[in-house]
Design a protein around this motif. Structure first.
Motif, mmCIF file in Angstrom:
data_model
loop_
_atom_site.group_PDB
_atom_site.id
_atom_site.type_symbol
_atom_site.label_atom_id
_atom_site.label_comp_id
_atom_site.label_asym_id
_atom_site.label_seq_id
_atom_site.Cartn_x
_atom_site.Cartn_y
_atom_site.Cartn_z
ATOM 1 N N UNK A 113 0.847 -1.199 0.000
ATOM 2 C CA UNK A 113 0.000 0.000 0.000
ATOM 3 C C UNK A 113 0.881 1.247 0.000
ATOM 4 N N UNK A 114 1.389 1.642 -1.162
ATOM 5 C CA UNK A 114 2.354 2.739 -1.227
ATOM 6 C C UNK A 114 1.753 4.136 -1.204
ATOM 7 N N UNK A 115 0.423 4.244 -1.205
ATOM 8 C CA UNK A 115 -0.197 5.556 -1.346
ATOM 9 C C UNK A 115 -0.788 6.124 -0.057
ATOM 10 N N UNK A 116 -0.645 5.430 1.053
ATOM 11 C CA UNK A 116 -1.196 5.947 2.310
ATOM 12 C C UNK A 116 -0.448 7.221 2.697
ATOM 13 N N UNK A 117 -1.181 8.284 2.906
ATOM 14 C CA UNK A 117 -0.566 9.580 3.180
ATOM 15 C C UNK A 117 0.030 9.628 4.590
ATOM 16 N N UNK A 118 1.179 10.274 4.746
ATOM 17 C CA UNK A 118 1.753 10.438 6.082
ATOM 18 C C UNK A 118 0.774 11.082 7.069
ATOM 19 N N UNK A 119 -0.030 12.025 6.601
ATOM 20 C CA UNK A 119 -1.001 12.679 7.483
ATOM 21 C C UNK A 119 -2.030 11.685 8.006
ATOM 22 N N UNK A 120 -2.390 10.711 7.187
ATOM 23 C CA UNK A 120 -3.328 9.677 7.612
ATOM 24 C C UNK A 120 -2.705 8.805 8.699
ATOM 25 N N UNK A 121 -1.460 8.417 8.492
ATOM 26 C CA UNK A 121 -0.752 7.597 9.475
ATOM 27 C C UNK A 121 -0.681 8.315 10.811
ATOM 28 N N UNK A 122 -0.348 9.582 10.778
ATOM 29 C CA UNK A 122 -0.250 10.357 12.017
ATOM 30 C C UNK A 122 -1.605 10.458 12.701
ATOM 31 N N UNK A 123 -2.665 10.686 11.925
ATOM 32 C CA UNK A 123 -4.007 10.800 12.500
ATOM 33 C C UNK A 123 -4.426 9.504 13.193
ATOM 34 N N UNK A 141 -15.864 2.450 3.588
ATOM 35 C CA UNK A 141 -15.052 1.265 3.290
ATOM 36 C C UNK A 141 -13.833 1.223 4.201
ATOM 37 N N UNK A 142 -13.673 0.145 4.931
ATOM 38 C CA UNK A 142 -12.551 0.011 5.851
ATOM 39 C C UNK A 142 -11.259 -0.267 5.092
ATOM 40 N N UNK A 143 -10.152 0.232 5.645
ATOM 41 C CA UNK A 143 -8.870 0.044 4.979
ATOM 42 C C UNK A 143 -7.746 -0.229 5.948
ATOM 43 N N UNK A 144 -6.539 0.072 5.523
ATOM 44 C CA UNK A 144 -5.306 -0.082 6.308
ATOM 45 C C UNK A 144 -4.474 1.182 6.149
ATOM 46 N N UNK A 145 -3.537 1.397 7.055
ATOM 47 C CA UNK A 145 -3.119 0.564 8.184
ATOM 48 C C UNK A 145 -4.090 0.637 9.358
ATOM 49 N N UNK A 146 -3.938 -0.312 10.291
ATOM 50 C CA UNK A 146 -4.749 -0.295 11.501
ATOM 51 C C UNK A 146 -3.809 -0.149 12.692
ATOM 52 N N UNK A 147 -4.348 0.341 13.791
ATOM 53 C CA UNK A 147 -3.553 0.506 15.013
ATOM 54 C C UNK A 147 -4.170 -0.344 16.114
ATOM 55 N N UNK A 148 -3.353 -1.209 16.698
ATOM 56 C CA UNK A 148 -3.789 -2.118 17.766
ATOM 57 C C UNK A 148 -3.311 -1.570 19.098
ATOM 58 N N UNK A 149 -4.240 -1.411 20.034
ATOM 59 C CA UNK A 149 -3.908 -0.845 21.335
ATOM 60 C C UNK A 149 -3.097 -1.783 22.214
ATOM 61 N N UNK A 183 -8.462 9.674 2.169
ATOM 62 C CA UNK A 183 -7.218 9.115 1.646
ATOM 63 C C UNK A 183 -7.508 7.812 0.913
ATOM 64 N N UNK A 184 -7.523 7.859 -0.408
ATOM 65 C CA UNK A 184 -7.803 6.667 -1.204
ATOM 66 C C UNK A 184 -6.705 5.622 -1.046
ATOM 67 N N UNK A 185 -5.532 6.051 -0.607
ATOM 68 C CA UNK A 185 -4.433 5.117 -0.415
ATOM 69 C C UNK A 185 -4.712 4.040 0.611
ATOM 70 N N UNK A 186 -5.644 4.295 1.530
ATOM 71 C CA UNK A 186 -5.959 3.321 2.573
ATOM 72 C C UNK A 186 -6.730 2.121 2.043
ATOM 73 N N UNK A 187 -7.303 2.248 0.859
ATOM 74 C CA UNK A 187 -8.095 1.152 0.297
ATOM 75 C C UNK A 187 -7.534 0.667 -1.043
ATOM 76 N N UNK A 188 -6.299 1.064 -1.357
ATOM 77 C CA UNK A 188 -5.658 0.623 -2.594
ATOM 78 C C UNK A 188 -4.409 -0.187 -2.273
ATOM 79 N N UNK A 189 -4.367 -1.427 -2.768
ATOM 80 C CA UNK A 189 -3.158 -2.227 -2.632
ATOM 81 C C UNK A 189 -2.812 -2.833 -3.984
ATOM 82 N N UNK A 190 -1.719 -3.567 -4.021
ATOM 83 C CA UNK A 190 -1.219 -4.097 -5.290
ATOM 84 C C UNK A 190 -1.314 -5.624 -5.273
ATOM 85 N N UNK A 191 -2.419 -6.152 -5.768
ATOM 86 C CA UNK A 191 -2.565 -7.602 -5.882
ATOM 87 C C UNK A 191 -2.483 -8.065 -7.338
#
Length: 214
Positions: A113-123, A141-149, A183-191
Motif C-alpha cells: 500500500x504505497x499511497x497511504x498519506x503520512x497525514x493519515x498515518x499520524x491521525x 469502506x474500511x482500509x489499512x493501516x490499523x492501530x492495535x492498542x 485518503x484513497x491510499x488506505x483502500x488501494x493495494x497491489x494484488x
C-alpha cells in the motif's frame, strides 16, 4: 522522523507476501522511481508517528535481500517469515516479537500500500484505543493501516493459528474505532496488474497536483 516521535506507537510492515496474483514481487514494483515497499516505509517515516518500524520479510533469501537493499539507509528492524504458506497473522506476530518492549501500540501496515498519506498515518496513531483497534474508513469502506492498542496486544499474540486478525476484530466490534480519512491510499493495494496500474495513476495525479501547487 523527528528525534522524538509524536506518538508511542510502533509499526509492523508486512512485506512477506508471495505476490501470486501479480506473478512477480509486488514489493519491488516501481512507483515513480521507487519500490512499492520503499514508499510504504518512507510514508511512515515522513509521518513522524512511529517510534520504531519492523519489516517482515519473505522466506525467499534472494527476495528478502533485494527488499533490504531497496530499504537501505533507513533505521529499521528486519525479521523473516520462514513459511511461505503462513497466514498474515503469523507475520504480524513475528513483527511484534521483533520489536523491543515495552510496546504501547502497534500499527500494522501492508507492504503493498504505497499511497497511504503520512497525514493519515499520524491521525491514526494519534487516536489509539489502548483497549481496542483503530481502523481508517473512506466513504464507509474500511482500509489499512490499523492501530492495535497496547491492552489487547497480548490477546492478538494469543490468537490461534487457525483464526485470523479479521475474525478477532469482528468478535470485538465494541472495541473498534473507525476514523474517516480522505485518503484513497488506505483502500488501494497491489494484488494484480490492474491494481498496480491504478496505483501508478493515482501517484502520477498526486505528483502533478504537487508540482502545480509549486
Amino acid at each position: 522522523m523527528t528525534e522524538r516521535s509524536r506518538t508511542d506507537v510502533d509499526a509492523v510492515v508486512l512485506a512477506a507476501g508471495a505476490s501470486r496474483r501479480l506473478g512477480r514481487p509486488k514489493q519491488l514494483e516501481d512507483i515513480g522511481g521507487k519500490a512499492v515497499i520503499a514508499h510504504v516505509v518512507d510514508n511512515i517515516v515522513e509521518s513522524g508517528a512511529c517510534r520504531r518500524i519492523a519489516v517482515v520479510l519473505p522466506p525467499d533469501p534472494e527476495l528478502a535481500l533485494t527488499i533490504r537493499k531497496a530499504l537501505a539507509g533507513r533505521k529499521l528492524t528486519f525479521t523473516e517469515n520462514g513459511c511461505a504458506e503462513s497466514p498474515m497473522l503469523h507475520s504480524i506476530k513475528l513483527g511484534i516479537a521483533a520489536l523491543p518492549t515495552p510496546l504501547y501500540g502497534i500499527m500494522v501496515a501492508l507492504g503493498d500500500q504505497p499511497l497511504v498519506l503520512p497525514a493519515t498515518i499520524l491521525a491514526l496513531c494519534r487516536r489509539p484505543r489502548r483497549d481496542g483497534v483503530v481502523i481508517p474508513r473512506l466513504n464507509g469502506r474500511s482500509g489499512h493501516p490499523i492501530v492495535i492498542g497496547t491492552f489487547i496486544l497480548h490477546d492478538v499474540l494469543a490468537i490461534p493459528a487457525a483464526s485470523s486478525l479479521k475474525e478477532f476484530i469482528d468478535s470485538r466490534r465494541s472495541l473498534v474505532r473507525y476514523i474517516s480519512v480522505p485518503d484513497i491510499g488506505t483502500v488501494m493495494d497491489v494484488d494484480t496488474q490492474r491494481d498496480l496500474d491504478a496505483v501508478r495513476d493515482v501517484y502520477r495525479v498526486r505528483m502533478e497536483l504537487r508540482w502545480a501547487d509549486g
